[in-house]
Design an enzyme around this catalytic site. Sequence first.
Site, mmCIF file in Angstrom:
data_model
loop_
_atom_site.group_PDB
_atom_site.id
_atom_site.type_symbol
_atom_site.label_atom_id
_atom_site.label_comp_id
_atom_site.label_asym_id
_atom_site.label_seq_id
_atom_site.Cartn_x
_atom_site.Cartn_y
_atom_site.Cartn_z
ATOM 1 N N PRO A 23 0.817 -1.218 0.000
ATOM 2 C CA PRO A 23 0.000 0.000 0.000
ATOM 3 C C PRO A 23 0.853 1.272 0.000
ATOM 4 O O PRO A 23 0.520 2.242 -0.679
ATOM 5 C CB PRO A 23 -0.821 -0.109 1.289
ATOM 6 C CG PRO A 23 -0.849 -1.568 1.618
ATOM 7 C CD PRO A 23 0.419 -2.160 1.067
ATOM 8 N N GLU A 52 4.335 -2.586 -13.730
ATOM 9 C CA GLU A 52 5.602 -3.009 -14.335
ATOM 10 C C GLU A 52 6.503 -1.809 -14.634
ATOM 11 O O GLU A 52 7.189 -1.767 -15.660
ATOM 12 C CB GLU A 52 5.334 -3.800 -15.618
ATOM 13 C CG GLU A 52 4.680 -5.129 -15.362
ATOM 14 C CD GLU A 52 5.606 -6.069 -14.616
ATOM 15 O OE1 GLU A 52 6.816 -5.822 -14.617
ATOM 16 O OE2 GLU A 52 5.103 -7.030 -14.024
HETATM 17 P P1 FAD Z 1 3.772 5.358 -6.771
HETATM 18 O O1 FAD Z 1 5.063 4.631 -6.689
HETATM 19 O O2 FAD Z 1 3.223 5.984 -5.537
HETATM 20 O O3 FAD Z 1 3.933 6.473 -7.893
HETATM 21 C C1 FAD Z 1 2.947 7.489 -8.125
HETATM 22 C C2 FAD Z 1 3.452 8.423 -9.221
HETATM 23 O O4 FAD Z 1 4.658 9.056 -8.791
HETATM 24 C C3 FAD Z 1 3.799 7.682 -10.505
HETATM 25 O O5 FAD Z 1 3.478 8.483 -11.614
HETATM 26 C C4 FAD Z 1 5.298 7.512 -10.398
HETATM 27 O O6 FAD Z 1 5.929 7.366 -11.657
HETATM 28 C C5 FAD Z 1 5.682 8.816 -9.722
HETATM 29 N N1 FAD Z 1 6.970 8.689 -9.043
HETATM 30 C C6 FAD Z 1 7.313 7.866 -8.014
HETATM 31 N N2 FAD Z 1 8.605 8.019 -7.695
HETATM 32 C C7 FAD Z 1 9.115 8.959 -8.548
HETATM 33 C C8 FAD Z 1 10.402 9.527 -8.772
HETATM 34 N N3 FAD Z 1 11.478 9.148 -8.062
HETATM 35 N N4 FAD Z 1 10.538 10.459 -9.743
HETATM 36 C C9 FAD Z 1 9.475 10.825 -10.506
HETATM 37 N N5 FAD Z 1 8.239 10.316 -10.368
HETATM 38 C C10 FAD Z 1 8.053 9.380 -9.409
HETATM 39 N N6 FAD Z 1 2.198 -5.103 -8.202
HETATM 40 C C11 FAD Z 1 2.649 -6.344 -7.867
HETATM 41 O O7 FAD Z 1 3.586 -6.478 -7.075
HETATM 42 N N7 FAD Z 1 2.083 -7.469 -8.388
HETATM 43 C C12 FAD Z 1 1.034 -7.401 -9.250
HETATM 44 O O8 FAD Z 1 0.544 -8.453 -9.704
HETATM 45 C C13 FAD Z 1 0.506 -6.126 -9.618
HETATM 46 N N8 FAD Z 1 -0.597 -6.015 -10.415
HETATM 47 C C14 FAD Z 1 -1.159 -4.777 -10.638
HETATM 48 C C15 FAD Z 1 -2.379 -4.675 -11.319
HETATM 49 C C16 FAD Z 1 -2.984 -3.445 -11.518
HETATM 50 C C17 FAD Z 1 -4.308 -3.345 -12.192
HETATM 51 C C18 FAD Z 1 -2.325 -2.252 -11.075
HETATM 52 C C19 FAD Z 1 -2.942 -0.909 -11.310
HETATM 53 C C20 FAD Z 1 -1.137 -2.344 -10.395
HETATM 54 C C21 FAD Z 1 -0.537 -3.595 -10.154
HETATM 55 N N9 FAD Z 1 0.648 -3.719 -9.408
HETATM 56 C C22 FAD Z 1 1.132 -4.968 -9.064
HETATM 57 C C23 FAD Z 1 1.233 -2.529 -8.779
HETATM 58 C C24 FAD Z 1 2.080 -1.670 -9.696
HETATM 59 O O9 FAD Z 1 3.275 -2.333 -9.999
HETATM 60 C C25 FAD Z 1 2.313 -0.316 -8.986
HETATM 61 O O10 FAD Z 1 1.078 0.371 -9.019
HETATM 62 C C26 FAD Z 1 3.390 0.510 -9.645
HETATM 63 O O11 FAD Z 1 4.658 -0.042 -9.392
HETATM 64 C C27 FAD Z 1 3.398 1.972 -9.173
HETATM 65 O O12 FAD Z 1 3.372 2.035 -7.778
HETATM 66 P P2 FAD Z 1 2.280 2.953 -7.034
HETATM 67 O O13 FAD Z 1 0.951 2.674 -7.622
HETATM 68 O O14 FAD Z 1 2.473 2.750 -5.583
HETATM 69 O O15 FAD Z 1 2.654 4.436 -7.435
#
Ligand code: FAD
Length: 390
Positions: free
Chosen positions: A140, A369
């Site tokens: 989360p 990904e």
């Molecule tokens: P955050 O990391 O909070 O990022 C939010 C925004 O901030 C993004 O635009 C990001 O690019 C930007 N950001 C963050 N850090 C920086 C930085 N240093 N510089 C500039 N911009 C930045 N995960 C699994 O482990 N297994 C799964 O099977 C899986 N399935 C999924 C299925 C769906 C439908 C979805 C939506 C997600 C799934 N995921 C899964 C999770 C997915 O990999 C994450 O949502 C993704 O890695 C982004 O993490 P976050 O959503 O926490 O966004």
Amino acid sequence: STALDPRDPLGFDDLLSDEDLAVRDTVRAWCADRVLPHIADWYEAGQLPTVRELARELGSIGALGMHLHGYGCAGATAVQYGLACVELEAADSGLRSLVSVQGSLAMYAIHRWGSEEQKQQWLPGMAAGEIIGCFGLTEPDHGSDPASMRTNAKRDGSDWVLNGRKMWITNGSVAGVAVVWAQTEDGIRGFVVPTDTPGFSAPEIKHKGSLRASVTSELVLDNVRLPADAVFPEVRGLKGPLSCLNQARYGIVWGALGAARSCLETAREYSITREQFGRPLAGFQLTQAKLADMSLELNKGLLLAWHLGNRMDAGTLRPEQVSYGKLNNVREAIEIARTSRTILGANGISFEYPIMRHANNLESVLTYEGTVEMHQLVIGKALTGQDAFR
Ligand code: FAD
């Protein structure tokens, strides 16, 4: 000479072997028969009601862990796996996600990092689609920065005890086995968790506006006790999960173009039959500019995917190169979906046509990904030597 084929203007198919074409045709026919008649309903309902049946059928056509060798896997080439991803995602990104997570994340992790016993215990059933797998990395509060994860595994005698939460986990609620990454006193390690272990639960995430025909779940680990041999024996640190993500990203490089192809083909056909101002939409220069640009990007993307596929088959594909493909092809695919949507006007927003479904799905594909920004940072670091992640 014959007219240019609008579905293959650059002669991409000439690059493919008979076996490549056979793999593609098998998956395409399966999707046409088993997915396309139902997908719009599943999507609206926000369910994949026959997921277990679909998994077994995908197993029977060799689509699960397709590019892995041994343990009941098909041993296909990376290019063939890519072509399968295109067909699956032309049906729906949710189907491709089911297959990507099963083959490139859960099975690949066990195949690459598991002990011989772990491989024999899980892989044949997963290849057959009898056991569905999931891959728990994201939490989360920790997405793009998984190194900061809180889920942990502590020794208790020879056992391991896992606590924590994972979020957004594809296949979570229907999985028989979960590959879970957790902090240990030795750094991040991977665990193979049978989902019937006491303390493990996987509540489904509802109210999604994207990937609605895909199961997405939270994983709750509440004192999940595992035997000593549940851990991947060798790998430590982020190298473990990142090696798997690299595989899944590779499939997305191809798959996203399937969604784009479906959108472009729908828009092209629509533009030829729909008339305004006394002639087909296709006869207006502004529509043609859209179609030409979309066709250009789709086919450039395919050539990029093919190039990366050949490098993967040759064992020379670098993770940064996968970032080029994932960033470009998903970004162009979503652009194609949005532009295709405009050509259908109001009909473009209806689920009677596949475009809005694909466009919504691609929002997830753009994020999971590795987001666009993460891949830009990977490429930026490769180009400059400067790490701008933190
Ligand atoms: P955050 O990391 O909070 O990022 C939010 C925004 O901030 C993004 O635009 C990001 O690019 C930007 N950001 C963050 N850090 C920086 C930085 N240093 N510089 C500039 N911009 C930045 N995960 C699994 O482990 N297994 C799964 O099977 C899986 N399935 C999924 C299925 C769906 C439908 C979805 C939506 C997600 C799934 N995921 C899964 C999770 C997915 O990999 C994450 O949502 C993704 O890695 C982004 O993490 P976050 O959503 O926490 O966004």
